[in-house]
Scaffold this motif. Structure first.
Motif, PDB file in Angstrom:
ATOM      1  N   SER A   1       0.836  -1.195   0.000  1.00  0.00           N
ATOM      2  CA  SER A   1       0.000   0.000   0.000  1.00  0.00           C
ATOM      3  C   SER A   1       0.874   1.249   0.000  1.00  0.00           C
ATOM      4  CB  SER A   1      -0.913  -0.011   1.231  1.00  0.00           C
ATOM      5  OG  SER A   1      -1.598   1.208   1.356  1.00  0.00           O
ATOM      6  N   PRO A   2       0.456   2.317  -0.688  1.00  0.00           N
ATOM      7  CA  PRO A   2       1.276   3.547  -0.696  1.00  0.00           C
ATOM      8  C   PRO A   2       1.520   4.102   0.696  1.00  0.00           C
ATOM      9  CG  PRO A   2      -0.435   3.633  -2.393  1.00  0.00           C
ATOM     10  CD  PRO A   2      -0.720   2.425  -1.551  1.00  0.00           C
ATOM     11  N   ARG A   3       0.622   3.810   1.635  1.00  0.00           N
ATOM     12  CA  ARG A   3       0.796   4.339   2.992  1.00  0.00           C
ATOM     13  C   ARG A   3       1.975   3.709   3.709  1.00  0.00           C
ATOM     14  NH1 ARG A   3      -5.007   3.416   5.484  1.00  0.00           N
ATOM     15  NH2 ARG A   3      -4.601   1.422   4.453  1.00  0.00           N
ATOM     16  N   VAL A   4       2.300   2.455   3.354  1.00  0.00           N
ATOM     17  CA  VAL A   4       3.388   1.743   4.045  1.00  0.00           C
ATOM     18  C   VAL A   4       4.505   1.364   3.093  1.00  0.00           C
ATOM     19  CG1 VAL A   4       1.842   0.833   5.795  1.00  0.00           C
ATOM     20  CG2 VAL A   4       2.194  -0.457   3.700  1.00  0.00           C
ATOM     21  N   ALA A   5       4.472   1.913   1.859  1.00  0.00           N
ATOM     22  CA  ALA A   5       5.495   1.542   0.880  1.00  0.00           C
ATOM     23  C   ALA A   5       6.888   1.967   1.322  1.00  0.00           C
ATOM     24  CB  ALA A   5       5.154   2.134  -0.480  1.00  0.00           C
ATOM     25  N   LYS A   6       6.985   3.147   1.983  1.00  0.00           N
ATOM     26  CA  LYS A   6       8.283   3.647   2.422  1.00  0.00           C
ATOM     27  C   LYS A   6       8.685   3.130   3.794  1.00  0.00           C
ATOM     28  CE  LYS A   6       7.823   7.935  -0.225  1.00  0.00           C
ATOM     29  NZ  LYS A   6       7.830   9.415  -0.168  1.00  0.00           N
ATOM     30  N   SER A   7       7.799   2.424   4.461  1.00  0.00           N
ATOM     31  CA  SER A   7       8.116   1.898   5.788  1.00  0.00           C
ATOM     32  C   SER A   7       8.960   0.636   5.653  1.00  0.00           C
ATOM     33  CB  SER A   7       6.824   1.579   6.550  1.00  0.00           C
ATOM     34  OG  SER A   7       6.029   2.740   6.669  1.00  0.00           O
ATOM     35  N   PRO A   8       9.780   0.337   6.641  1.00  0.00           N
ATOM     36  CA  PRO A   8      10.586  -0.902   6.575  1.00  0.00           C
ATOM     37  C   PRO A   8       9.701  -2.131   6.676  1.00  0.00           C
ATOM     38  CG  PRO A   8      10.798   0.158   8.723  1.00  0.00           C
ATOM     39  CD  PRO A   8      10.049   1.127   7.850  1.00  0.00           C
ATOM     40  N   ALA A   9      10.200  -3.215   6.112  1.00  0.00           N
ATOM     41  CA  ALA A   9       9.444  -4.466   6.156  1.00  0.00           C
ATOM     42  C   ALA A   9       9.313  -4.936   7.597  1.00  0.00           C
ATOM     43  CB  ALA A   9      10.147  -5.533   5.321  1.00  0.00           C
ATOM     44  N   PRO A  10       8.197  -5.572   7.940  1.00  0.00           N
ATOM     45  CA  PRO A  10       8.007  -6.023   9.328  1.00  0.00           C
ATOM     46  C   PRO A  10       8.987  -7.113   9.707  1.00  0.00           C
ATOM     47  CG  PRO A  10       6.293  -6.907   7.905  1.00  0.00           C
ATOM     48  CD  PRO A  10       7.060  -5.922   7.076  1.00  0.00           C
ATOM     49  N   GLU A  11       9.409  -7.074  10.958  1.00  0.00           N
ATOM     50  CA  GLU A  11      10.293  -8.099  11.504  1.00  0.00           C
ATOM     51  C   GLU A  11       9.482  -9.035  12.389  1.00  0.00           C
ATOM     52  OE1 GLU A  11      13.490  -6.279  13.537  1.00  0.00           O
ATOM     53  OE2 GLU A  11      14.269  -5.225  11.767  1.00  0.00           O
ATOM     54  N   TYR A  12       9.715 -10.321  12.246  1.00  0.00           N
ATOM     55  CA  TYR A  12       8.958 -11.327  12.970  1.00  0.00           C
ATOM     56  C   TYR A  12       9.796 -11.874  14.123  1.00  0.00           C
ATOM     57  CZ  TYR A  12       5.917 -11.127   8.907  1.00  0.00           C
ATOM     58  OH  TYR A  12       5.077 -10.710   7.923  1.00  0.00           O
ATOM     59  N   LYS A  13       9.149 -11.961  15.274  1.00  0.00           N
ATOM     60  CA  LYS A  13       9.813 -12.450  16.474  1.00  0.00           C
ATOM     61  C   LYS A  13       9.571 -13.943  16.631  1.00  0.00           C
ATOM     62  CE  LYS A  13       9.929 -11.877  21.507  1.00  0.00           C
ATOM     63  NZ  LYS A  13       9.348 -11.154  22.661  1.00  0.00           N
ATOM     64  N   GLU A  14      10.622 -14.652  16.921  1.00  0.00           N
ATOM     65  CA  GLU A  14      10.505 -16.098  17.112  1.00  0.00           C
ATOM     66  C   GLU A  14       9.873 -16.396  18.466  1.00  0.00           C
ATOM     67  OE1 GLU A  14      13.291 -20.130  17.072  1.00  0.00           O
ATOM     68  OE2 GLU A  14      14.182 -18.144  16.892  1.00  0.00           O
ATOM     69  N   VAL A  15       8.802 -17.184  18.450  1.00  0.00           N
ATOM     70  CA  VAL A  15       8.091 -17.539  19.672  1.00  0.00           C
ATOM     71  C   VAL A  15       8.416 -18.982  19.999  1.00  0.00           C
ATOM     72  CG1 VAL A  15       5.845 -17.774  20.798  1.00  0.00           C
ATOM     73  CG2 VAL A  15       6.246 -15.919  19.168  1.00  0.00           C
ATOM     74  N   ILE A  16       8.866 -19.218  21.214  1.00  0.00           N
ATOM     75  CA  ILE A  16       9.230 -20.560  21.655  1.00  0.00           C
ATOM     76  C   ILE A  16       8.128 -21.090  22.552  1.00  0.00           C
ATOM     77  CG2 ILE A  16      10.923 -21.951  22.882  1.00  0.00           C
ATOM     78  CD1 ILE A  16      13.003 -19.832  22.218  1.00  0.00           C
ATOM     79  N   HIS A  17       7.594 -22.255  22.208  1.00  0.00           N
ATOM     80  CA  HIS A  17       6.573 -22.905  23.011  1.00  0.00           C
ATOM     81  C   HIS A  17       7.240 -24.029  23.815  1.00  0.00           C
ATOM     82  CE1 HIS A  17       3.232 -20.866  20.959  1.00  0.00           C
ATOM     83  NE2 HIS A  17       3.963 -21.006  19.862  1.00  0.00           N
ATOM     84  N   TYR A  18       7.175 -23.869  25.110  1.00  0.00           N
ATOM     85  CA  TYR A  18       7.788 -24.867  25.970  1.00  0.00           C
ATOM     86  C   TYR A  18       6.823 -26.000  26.251  1.00  0.00           C
ATOM     87  CZ  TYR A  18      11.214 -21.197  26.833  1.00  0.00           C
ATOM     88  OH  TYR A  18      12.159 -20.237  26.678  1.00  0.00           O
ATOM     89  N   GLU A  19       7.404 -27.144  26.492  1.00  0.00           N
ATOM     90  CA  GLU A  19       6.605 -28.311  26.832  1.00  0.00           C
ATOM     91  C   GLU A  19       5.996 -28.141  28.222  1.00  0.00           C
ATOM     92  OE1 GLU A  19       7.137 -33.177  27.177  1.00  0.00           O
ATOM     93  OE2 GLU A  19       8.847 -31.877  26.730  1.00  0.00           O
ATOM     94  N   ARG A  20       4.739 -28.517  28.356  1.00  0.00           N
ATOM     95  CA  ARG A  20       4.054 -28.356  29.628  1.00  0.00           C
ATOM     96  C   ARG A  20       4.671 -29.250  30.694  1.00  0.00           C
ATOM     97  NH1 ARG A  20      -2.411 -29.359  30.791  1.00  0.00           N
ATOM     98  NH2 ARG A  20      -2.386 -28.661  32.963  1.00  0.00           N
ATOM     99  N   VAL A  21       4.894 -28.675  31.868  1.00  0.00           N
ATOM    100  CA  VAL A  21       5.501 -29.419  32.962  1.00  0.00           C
ATOM    101  C   VAL A  21       4.428 -30.239  33.663  1.00  0.00           C
ATOM    102  CG1 VAL A  21       6.784 -29.240  35.119  1.00  0.00           C
ATOM    103  CG2 VAL A  21       7.241 -27.637  33.256  1.00  0.00           C
ATOM    104  N   MET A  22       4.693 -31.498  33.829  1.00  0.00           N
ATOM    105  CA  MET A  22       3.768 -32.401  34.513  1.00  0.00           C
ATOM    106  C   MET A  22       4.491 -33.042  35.691  1.00  0.00           C
ATOM    107  SD  MET A  22       1.006 -32.091  32.710  1.00  0.00           S
ATOM    108  CE  MET A  22       0.019 -33.466  33.293  1.00  0.00           C
ATOM    109  N   ILE A  23       3.756 -33.272  36.750  1.00  0.00           N
ATOM    110  CA  ILE A  23       4.310 -33.948  37.917  1.00  0.00           C
ATOM    111  C   ILE A  23       3.507 -35.202  38.171  1.00  0.00           C
ATOM    112  CG2 ILE A  23       5.150 -31.828  38.979  1.00  0.00           C
ATOM    113  CD1 ILE A  23       2.721 -31.850  40.774  1.00  0.00           C
ATOM    114  N   PRO A  24       4.140 -36.270  38.663  1.00  0.00           N
ATOM    115  CA  PRO A  24       3.392 -37.507  38.913  1.00  0.00           C
ATOM    116  C   PRO A  24       2.402 -37.336  40.059  1.00  0.00           C
ATOM    117  CG  PRO A  24       5.631 -37.672  39.771  1.00  0.00           C
ATOM    118  CD  PRO A  24       5.566 -36.381  38.993  1.00  0.00           C
TER     119      PRO A  24
END
Length: 237
Positions: free
Chosen positions: A60-83
Protein backbone atom coordinates in the motif's frame (compact mmCIF):
# COMPACT_ATOMS: atom_id res chain seq x y z
CA UNK A 1 -73.54 -29.81 -51.38
CA UNK A 2 -73.12 -27.17 -54.08
CA UNK A 3 -73.92 -24.43 -51.58
CA UNK A 4 -71.26 -25.64 -49.15
CA UNK A 5 -68.63 -25.70 -51.89
CA UNK A 6 -69.45 -22.15 -52.91
CA UNK A 7 -69.13 -20.97 -49.28
CA UNK A 8 -65.74 -22.70 -48.90
CA UNK A 9 -64.37 -21.07 -52.04
CA UNK A 10 -65.63 -17.71 -50.91
CA UNK A 11 -63.95 -18.12 -47.54
CA UNK A 12 -60.65 -19.07 -49.18
CA UNK A 13 -60.75 -15.98 -51.37
CA UNK A 14 -61.37 -13.80 -48.34
CA UNK A 15 -58.48 -15.33 -46.43
CA UNK A 16 -56.20 -14.93 -49.42
CA UNK A 17 -57.02 -11.25 -49.69
CA UNK A 18 -56.32 -10.74 -45.99
CA UNK A 19 -52.96 -12.48 -46.28
CA UNK A 20 -52.02 -10.26 -49.23
CA UNK A 21 -53.02 -7.18 -47.27
CA UNK A 22 -50.73 -8.30 -44.40
CA UNK A 23 -47.90 -9.29 -46.77
CA UNK A 24 -47.75 -12.73 -45.16
CA UNK A 25 -46.74 -14.57 -48.37
CA UNK A 26 -43.75 -12.29 -48.81
CA UNK A 27 -42.68 -12.73 -45.21
CA UNK A 28 -42.95 -16.50 -45.49
CA UNK A 29 -40.83 -16.53 -48.64
CA UNK A 30 -38.24 -14.31 -47.03
CA UNK A 31 -37.92 -16.65 -44.05
CA UNK A 32 -37.43 -19.63 -46.33
CA UNK A 33 -34.68 -17.90 -48.33
CA UNK A 34 -32.79 -16.61 -45.31
CA UNK A 35 -30.05 -18.92 -43.87
CA UNK A 36 -29.01 -17.93 -40.34
CA UNK A 37 -25.77 -19.56 -39.12
CA UNK A 38 -25.95 -21.52 -35.91
CA UNK A 39 -24.02 -20.01 -33.03
CA UNK A 40 -21.75 -22.29 -30.97
CA UNK A 41 -20.60 -21.51 -27.42
CA UNK A 42 -17.01 -20.33 -27.10
CA UNK A 43 -14.59 -22.78 -25.63
CA UNK A 44 -12.74 -21.79 -22.45
CA UNK A 45 -9.04 -21.99 -22.98
CA UNK A 46 -6.40 -21.95 -20.28
CA UNK A 47 -3.58 -19.43 -20.68
CA UNK A 48 -0.36 -21.00 -21.69
CA UNK A 49 2.40 -20.72 -19.10
CA UNK A 50 5.54 -19.41 -20.72
CA UNK A 51 7.64 -19.06 -17.59
CA UNK A 52 7.64 -18.05 -13.92
CA UNK A 53 9.59 -15.42 -12.03
CA UNK A 54 9.68 -13.94 -8.55
CA UNK A 55 8.32 -10.42 -8.32
CA UNK A 56 8.05 -8.02 -5.38
CA UNK A 57 4.69 -7.95 -3.66
CA UNK A 58 2.93 -4.64 -4.10
CA UNK A 59 2.44 -2.72 -0.87
CA UNK A 60 0.00 0.00 0.00
CA UNK A 61 1.28 3.55 -0.70
CA UNK A 62 0.80 4.34 2.99
CA UNK A 63 3.39 1.74 4.04
CA UNK A 64 5.50 1.54 0.88
CA UNK A 65 8.28 3.65 2.42
CA UNK A 66 8.12 1.90 5.79
CA UNK A 67 10.59 -0.90 6.57
CA UNK A 68 9.44 -4.47 6.16
CA UNK A 69 8.01 -6.02 9.33
CA UNK A 70 10.29 -8.10 11.50
CA UNK A 71 8.96 -11.33 12.97
CA UNK A 72 9.81 -12.45 16.47
CA UNK A 73 10.51 -16.10 17.11
CA UNK A 74 8.09 -17.54 19.67
CA UNK A 75 9.23 -20.56 21.66
CA UNK A 76 6.57 -22.91 23.01
CA UNK A 77 7.79 -24.87 25.97
CA UNK A 78 6.60 -28.31 26.83
CA UNK A 79 4.05 -28.36 29.63
CA UNK A 80 5.50 -29.42 32.96
CA UNK A 81 3.77 -32.40 34.51
CA UNK A 82 4.31 -33.95 37.92
CA UNK A 83 3.39 -37.51 38.91
CA UNK A 84 0.23 -37.92 40.96
CA UNK A 85 0.29 -39.67 44.28
CA UNK A 86 -2.16 -42.40 45.14
CA UNK A 87 -3.52 -40.69 48.21
CA UNK A 88 -5.94 -37.86 47.55
CA UNK A 89 -6.03 -34.88 49.92
CA UNK A 90 -9.18 -34.33 51.92
CA UNK A 91 -11.23 -31.20 51.23
CA UNK A 92 -11.24 -28.55 53.90
CA UNK A 93 -14.51 -27.33 55.29
CA UNK A 94 -14.51 -23.55 54.74
CA UNK A 95 -17.22 -23.14 57.40
CA UNK A 96 -14.68 -24.06 60.08
CA UNK A 97 -11.71 -22.29 58.47
CA UNK A 98 -9.75 -20.31 61.08
CA UNK A 99 -8.37 -16.88 60.27
CA UNK A 100 -5.29 -15.63 62.09
CA UNK A 101 -5.32 -12.35 63.97
CA UNK A 102 -2.88 -9.55 63.22
CA UNK A 103 -0.96 -10.26 66.44
CA UNK A 104 -0.62 -13.98 65.64
CA UNK A 105 0.47 -13.22 62.10
CA UNK A 106 3.08 -10.72 63.28
CA UNK A 107 4.49 -13.20 65.80
CA UNK A 108 4.80 -15.90 63.13
CA UNK A 109 6.61 -13.54 60.76
CA UNK A 110 8.97 -12.38 63.50
CA UNK A 111 9.96 -15.94 64.30
CA UNK A 112 10.47 -16.70 60.62
CA UNK A 113 12.77 -13.70 60.23
CA UNK A 114 14.89 -14.93 63.15
CA UNK A 115 15.13 -18.33 61.46
CA UNK A 116 16.13 -16.59 58.23
CA UNK A 117 18.99 -14.82 60.00
CA UNK A 118 20.26 -18.09 61.48
CA UNK A 119 20.40 -19.81 58.07
CA UNK A 120 23.11 -17.52 56.74
CA UNK A 121 23.45 -15.96 53.29
CA UNK A 122 25.04 -18.79 51.31
CA UNK A 123 21.76 -19.56 49.53
CA UNK A 124 18.76 -17.35 48.65
CA UNK A 125 16.02 -17.25 51.30
CA UNK A 126 12.38 -16.23 50.91
CA UNK A 127 9.96 -15.64 53.81
CA UNK A 128 6.35 -16.13 52.73
CA UNK A 129 3.40 -15.62 55.15
CA UNK A 130 0.39 -17.80 54.31
CA UNK A 131 -2.89 -16.18 53.27
CA UNK A 132 -6.31 -17.84 52.86
CA UNK A 133 -5.79 -18.10 49.08
CA UNK A 134 -2.55 -20.03 49.67
CA UNK A 135 -3.98 -22.71 51.95
CA UNK A 136 -7.61 -23.02 50.80
CA UNK A 137 -9.77 -22.42 47.75
CA UNK A 138 -7.53 -21.88 44.71
CA UNK A 139 -4.32 -23.08 46.40
CA UNK A 140 -2.03 -20.74 44.46
CA UNK A 141 1.27 -19.54 45.89
CA UNK A 142 2.57 -16.39 44.25
CA UNK A 143 6.23 -15.49 44.70
CA UNK A 144 7.94 -12.08 44.48
CA UNK A 145 8.87 -11.32 40.88
CA UNK A 146 12.30 -9.93 41.82
CA UNK A 147 13.20 -13.12 43.66
CA UNK A 148 12.01 -15.26 40.73
CA UNK A 149 13.98 -13.31 38.13
CA UNK A 150 17.20 -13.53 40.12
CA UNK A 151 17.05 -17.09 41.41
CA UNK A 152 14.45 -19.28 39.68
CA UNK A 153 14.32 -20.74 36.14
CA UNK A 154 13.16 -18.48 33.32
CA UNK A 155 10.84 -21.14 31.93
CA UNK A 156 8.23 -23.43 33.44
CA UNK A 157 9.86 -26.15 35.48
CA UNK A 158 9.38 -28.55 38.38
CA UNK A 159 10.45 -27.18 41.76
CA UNK A 160 10.76 -29.62 44.63
CA UNK A 161 9.84 -28.68 48.21
CA UNK A 162 11.64 -30.53 51.00
CA UNK A 163 10.05 -30.42 54.43
CA UNK A 164 11.75 -30.76 57.85
CA UNK A 165 11.61 -34.58 57.66
CA UNK A 166 13.40 -34.67 54.30
CA UNK A 167 10.36 -35.77 52.29
CA UNK A 168 10.09 -34.24 48.83
CA UNK A 169 7.02 -32.68 47.20
CA UNK A 170 7.22 -31.78 43.48
CA UNK A 171 5.37 -28.64 42.37
CA UNK A 172 4.86 -26.92 39.02
CA UNK A 173 6.56 -23.53 38.77
CA UNK A 174 5.02 -21.11 36.24
CA UNK A 175 7.72 -18.67 35.21
CA UNK A 176 5.50 -16.04 33.59
CA UNK A 177 3.12 -15.95 36.57
CA UNK A 178 5.90 -16.26 39.18
CA UNK A 179 4.25 -18.84 41.38
CA UNK A 180 3.67 -22.47 42.31
CA UNK A 181 0.60 -24.15 40.84
CA UNK A 182 0.17 -27.92 40.52
CA UNK A 183 1.47 -29.83 43.54
CA UNK A 184 1.30 -26.89 45.94
CA UNK A 185 -2.21 -27.87 47.06
CA UNK A 186 -1.01 -31.32 48.09
CA UNK A 187 1.90 -29.83 50.04
CA UNK A 188 -0.42 -27.37 51.81
CA UNK A 189 -3.06 -29.97 52.68
CA UNK A 190 -0.66 -32.70 53.74
CA UNK A 191 1.19 -30.28 56.03
CA UNK A 192 -2.08 -28.80 57.33
CA UNK A 193 -1.05 -25.23 56.54
CA UNK A 194 -3.28 -22.57 58.04
CA UNK A 195 -3.85 -18.87 57.61
CA UNK A 196 -1.07 -16.99 59.43
CA UNK A 197 1.55 -19.71 59.10
CA UNK A 198 4.88 -18.55 57.68
CA UNK A 199 7.17 -20.63 55.48
CA UNK A 200 10.87 -19.95 55.11
CA UNK A 201 11.94 -21.15 51.66
CA UNK A 202 15.66 -21.90 51.53
CA UNK A 203 16.80 -22.40 47.91
CA UNK A 204 19.50 -25.03 48.42
CA UNK A 205 19.54 -25.96 44.71
CA UNK A 206 18.32 -24.16 41.55
CA UNK A 207 15.04 -26.10 41.63
CA UNK A 208 14.87 -27.29 45.26
CA UNK A 209 13.50 -25.41 48.27
CA UNK A 210 14.04 -26.46 51.85
CA UNK A 211 10.72 -25.43 53.45
CA UNK A 212 10.62 -24.51 57.17
CA UNK A 213 7.07 -24.14 58.47
CA UNK A 214 6.41 -21.68 61.32
CA UNK A 215 3.04 -22.51 62.86
CA UNK A 216 0.94 -19.52 63.83
CA UNK A 217 -0.32 -21.28 66.97
CA UNK A 218 3.10 -22.58 68.05
CA UNK A 219 5.27 -19.51 68.21
CA UNK A 220 7.55 -21.06 70.85
CA UNK A 221 8.16 -24.30 68.92
CA UNK A 222 11.73 -24.75 67.71
CA UNK A 223 12.36 -25.57 64.06
CA UNK A 224 15.12 -27.88 62.90
CA UNK A 225 17.40 -26.31 60.30
CA UNK A 226 19.36 -29.43 59.40
CA UNK A 227 19.74 -29.71 55.64
CA UNK A 228 19.86 -33.41 54.94
CA UNK A 229 20.30 -32.98 51.19
CA UNK A 230 23.84 -32.03 50.29
CA UNK A 231 24.59 -29.86 47.29
CA UNK A 232 26.86 -30.96 44.51
CA UNK A 233 29.34 -28.62 42.91
CA UNK A 234 27.52 -28.79 39.55
CA UNK A 235 24.11 -27.83 41.00
CA UNK A 236 25.13 -25.39 43.72
CA UNK A 237 24.98 -21.62 43.14
Amino acid sequence: MVKYEDLRKQRLEENKKRMEELNLPLLTQALKNSTSPKTTPMKKTKPRIVGTELVAVRRSPRVAKSPAPEYKEVIHYERVMIPRRLATPTKRDRLFFAYASDEERAASIEKAEKLEASLGSDYPILVRPMLPSHVSGGFWLGLPSNFCRKNLPRRDDTITLIDETGEEWPTVYLAQKCGLSGGWKRFAVDHDLADGDTIVFHLIRPTKFKAYIIRVNNANETVSTDISTSTSSSEAF
